[in-house]
Design an enzyme around this catalytic site. Structure first.
Site, PDB file in Angstrom:
ATOM      1  N   GLU A   1       0.825  -1.195   0.000  1.00  0.00           N
ATOM      2  CA  GLU A   1       0.000   0.000   0.000  1.00  0.00           C
ATOM      3  C   GLU A   1       0.868   1.258   0.000  1.00  0.00           C
ATOM      4  O   GLU A   1       0.592   2.222  -0.737  1.00  0.00           O
ATOM      5  CB  GLU A   1      -0.928   0.025   1.218  1.00  0.00           C
TER       6      GLU A   1
ATOM      7  N   GLY B   1      17.770 -37.227   8.063  1.00  0.00           N
ATOM      8  CA  GLY B   1      17.684 -38.648   7.779  1.00  0.00           C
ATOM      9  C   GLY B   1      16.415 -39.279   8.322  1.00  0.00           C
ATOM     10  O   GLY B   1      15.500 -38.587   8.789  1.00  0.00           O
TER      11      GLY B   1
ATOM     12  N   SER C   1      16.620 -44.910   0.860  1.00  0.00           N
ATOM     13  CA  SER C   1      17.313 -43.645   0.623  1.00  0.00           C
ATOM     14  C   SER C   1      18.825 -43.819   0.548  1.00  0.00           C
ATOM     15  O   SER C   1      19.554 -42.886   0.231  1.00  0.00           O
ATOM     16  CB  SER C   1      16.980 -42.638   1.735  1.00  0.00           C
TER      17      SER C   1
ATOM     18  N   THR D   1      23.110 -36.407   9.975  1.00  0.00           N
ATOM     19  CA  THR D   1      23.224 -36.128   8.545  1.00  0.00           C
ATOM     20  C   THR D   1      24.469 -35.313   8.251  1.00  0.00           C
ATOM     21  O   THR D   1      25.175 -35.561   7.261  1.00  0.00           O
ATOM     22  CB  THR D   1      21.971 -35.377   8.056  1.00  0.00           C
TER      23      THR D   1
END
Length: 355
Positions: A57, A273, A165, A200
């Site tokens: 605005e 993981g 995975s 990880t």
């Protein structure tokens, strides 16, 4: 007074402005504003360009100057009534002499809501709800985060067709194709925090940056968050200067998200993981799942998710399939699945965690 055809056209344009992909994501919603005169002609436009910049605005009013007096402001979100890094849009509209305001989505943030009431009290005509569904969809993550007072969590993983995975020897580069990895980086860039566990970081040593199709690091990077009680070994790539990194000394998903929320982060990309994924799923803190499925079989190896303590098929975590897209072609083809957990979110107490 219902919205006119001219106001509807202006709202569609305001939604286009709000959706500008060049605008960096952050703690604020995407907002667009179009000022029109009594004949429905566009006077000026504005969009919010990120935290600390003028709101949509204010940008439109600045572009319009004195022409804003007597105009109608069409904006995708209820004008704020809050003083933060910038002043309240409600007061800016009143000061500019705007005659009418039409907005789409009510402001879900209690700290900023109330602009519509302020404008009405100042004698401005206010109409809310025009194309509200489109505006809410545009800001679905922000709306969720403000409503639930925690970040929206997208869990991303890559797996073979049989849900692995990593192979039995621990190798995981690359389960997904290059095309899928490029696509995943695009999704990373839509979030404002990437979250993994210390395991990880120790095993895979990821950099956790957003990179383009040439593998170059982009200028704007999400926060890198590592949660867990173990220290991150020196020299890990997540500690380099490519992006900011925060270490969250907890194994509790609720505590980790509360910390990230306190840091003004609304969208977490969960890339840890199987153990971390299972913890978030069991806590009911996964709001969206993005799975890249490779047309390959391993038969053994690390699963994409750890033990969910589910002993019978009747208790399986059922997911709503929202989207299936083929990413890449030929040998590069992977399937990208977008799914939502089809259950209500528990409170911290219901998850068994003491706050």
């Amino acid at each position: 007074m219902a919205a006119s055809d001219a106001e509807r056209r202006a709202m569609l344009r305001a939604l286009e402005l709000a959706a500008d992909p060049e605008v960096p994501l952050g703690p604020n919603p995407r907002v667009g504003c179009v000022l029109i005169d009594a004949a429905g002609r566009v006077i000026a436009e504005g969009r919010h360009r990120g935290a600390g910049t003028p709101h949509a605005e204010a940008a439109a009013l600045a572009a319009a100057g004195s022409a804003a007096r007597g105009a109608t402001a069409v904006v995708t979100l209820e004008p704020c009534d809050h003083t933060g890094r910038t002043g309240p849009c409600s007061l800016a509209l009143l000061s500019a002499g705007v005659r009418r305001v039409v907005f789409a989505q009510p402001d879900a943030n209690p700290a900023a809501a109330g602009g519509a009431d302020r404008l009405r009290a100042g004698g401005v005509e206010v109409e809310g709800g025009l194309l509200a569904e489109k505006a809410t969809a545009l800001n679905r993550v922000w709306s969720f985060a403000v409503q639930h007072r925690r970040p929206f969590v997208t869990w991303k993983f890559a797996a073979t067709l049989d849900g692995r995975s990593a192979a039995a020897d621990g190798t995981s580069r690359w389960v997904s194709s290059r095309a899928a990895r490029v696509d995943a980086h695009r999704l990373r860039g839509l979030c404002d925090a990437i979250l993994v566990g210390t395991g990880t970081v120790e095993v895979d040593d990821p950099q956790l940056t957003v990179r383009d199709e040439h593998d170059d690091v982009l200028p704007r990077q999400p926060l890198r968050a590592v949660m867990g009680l173990r220290a991150v070994p020196p020299g890990r790539r997540v500690l380099d200067d490519a992006a900011e990194t925060v270490l969250l000394r907890t194994r509790d998903p609720w505590v980790a998200l509360a910390d990230l929320w306190a840091r003004d982060h609304q969208h977490v990309f969960l890339e840890g993981g199987p153990t971390l994924a299972a913890a978030f799923l069991q806590a009911g803190l996964v709001d969206e799942i993005v799975a890249y499925v490779a047309p390959a079989l391993l038969g053994a190896g690390q699963p994409a998710v750890g033990d969910l303590c589910i002993g019978t098929i009747a208790d399986a975590l059922r997911l709503e399939l929202c989207e299936v897209v083929t990413v890449g072609a030929g040998a590069e083809a992977n399937a990208r699945l977008v799914l939502n957990p089809s259950r209500s979110e528990p409170t911290p107490a219901e998850s068994g965690k003491e706050r």
